[in-house]
Design a protein around this motif. Sequence first.
Motif, PDB file in Angstrom:
ATOM      1  N   GLN A 172       0.839  -1.203   0.000  1.00  0.00           N
ATOM      2  CA  GLN A 172       0.000   0.000   0.000  1.00  0.00           C
ATOM      3  C   GLN A 172       0.880   1.262   0.000  1.00  0.00           C
ATOM      4  N   LEU A 173       1.900   1.249   0.862  1.00  0.00           N
ATOM      5  CA  LEU A 173       2.796   2.407   0.936  1.00  0.00           C
ATOM      6  C   LEU A 173       3.577   2.594  -0.368  1.00  0.00           C
ATOM      7  N   GLU A 191       1.342   4.186  -2.810  1.00  0.00           N
ATOM      8  CA  GLU A 191       1.186   5.607  -2.478  1.00  0.00           C
ATOM      9  C   GLU A 191       2.428   6.400  -2.915  1.00  0.00           C
ATOM     10  N   ARG A 192       3.590   5.759  -2.762  1.00  0.00           N
ATOM     11  CA  ARG A 192       4.836   6.422  -3.151  1.00  0.00           C
ATOM     12  C   ARG A 192       4.879   6.616  -4.676  1.00  0.00           C
ATOM     13  N   ARG A 216       7.029  13.716  -0.418  1.00  0.00           N
ATOM     14  CA  ARG A 216       6.200  12.641   0.138  1.00  0.00           C
ATOM     15  C   ARG A 216       6.779  11.263  -0.241  1.00  0.00           C
TER      16      ARG A 216
END
Length: 468
Positions: A425-426, A429-430, A441
Amino acid sequence: MRVYNTLSRQKEEFIPLEEGKVKMYVCGPTVYNLIHIGNARPMIVFDTVRRYMEYKGYEVNFVSNFTDVDDKIIKKALEEGVTAQEISQRYIAECKKDMAAMNVKPATTHPLATEEIDGMLEMISTLIEKGFAYPAADGTVYFRTRKFEEYGKLSHKNLDDLQAGHRDIKITGEEKEDSLDFVLWKPKKEGEPYWESPWCQGRPGWHIECSVMSRKYLGEEIDIHAGGEDLIFPHHENEIAQSEACNGKVFARYWIHNGFLNIDNKKMSKSLGNFFTVREISEKYDLQVLRFFMLSAHYRSPLNFSADLMEAAKNGLDRIRNGASNLKHLSKNALTEQITDQERTVLEESGRFVEKFEASMDDDFNTADGISAVFELVKYINTKTDETSSRELAEQLYQRMEQLCGILGIILEEKEEILDEEIEQLIAERQAARKEKNFARADEIRGILLERGIILEDTREGVKWKRA
Ligand code: AMP
Ligand code: ZN
């Protein structure tokens, strides 16, 4: 609290300039590469000094610079075909990630040399006015070393011996009055970053930046100036000459230097190529193990890096963490809440290890003995607690351990394992952040994952990840 002062070559009682406050400056890294574990030693050591001072109730103003203009940075920029600023900004960001992963607290201020050029021009001008510096015909400005009578007081070097050592060295800037004179400002070379100055378009020498940044953020007189022992000469000796000649005051009261981290008993350095980056170590170990390893030796002793010693550090840290986790288990499953009279005695007696810890740290930050006190505390706790212990006792003992380990920057609880889905998930998002050019971010997410022991690798086929 007694501190070994390189100036006097003795342990001295620590007396701050201002009661309850400590002004401390630590020379930071030159940012042209990922930091290696040699660079990590002063970071971990002086962060621990800071934490101990804070534990003792001092308010610590901790300043540590990044050297972001330097030959090596420029060379790397030329190799990559990018600006020097791009190189330094990239490696400052990477360095900050490594620091966070080693639980090194950010400094109160992290000044950058390139943002302090005005202050440097001002200090150099004052030194010229006072006769301590002179511009040569090509625009180079030199410090007139022999004019500063106390030159050599930190490194305990004699000027004539130094001069003898210089005899065979060809002086390239022929306009130099004396071979001992060092550079404050130098002319630019083609393709290099430069600034305007009264003497020439150019850039500062390395030493002047610390004199200027230290004065700007901490004042003319400070309590502690620190760095690795390789900085004693010439860097710190030159800083003293510049600052004291300019300000007419004692620059720093205590000079603290860490010993070197070696590998196979040879100095670990970028130039010798025998180094490990902190990032590489993080792929094999929790960086808390690296921190624990560094603090297992006295900061002034040379320390040899080896897989065996890292294993020993890992086992030691596990022993402490197991003790802490037992206490957590006991407090969660305790049958009684309140501490009994007998338990109160146990708690009081455990204070003896805190005293031992403090006595060790008061003796020139002897973290090796401090860690022994923590081991003894763990052993004591293991013998004095069981499932009949009250919740209050278990909690209080846990706090005691947490307090001592906190001074060492050691976190008692192992990080909870991050689940595969969370990682995916991360990463998604990245990727989205990168698409939107939100690199801050994207970097932050990489940092979050690194802290949890997940290493990302950007490949042609996409992002790959692995657990450290
Ligand atoms: P540098 O980037 O080389 O200016 O180094 C930054 C800091 O790391 C300085 O305080 C150096 O003294 C220190 N340092 C560099 N290499 C080592 C090493 N092998 N062991 C301990 N400290 C080091
Ligand atoms: Zn410095």
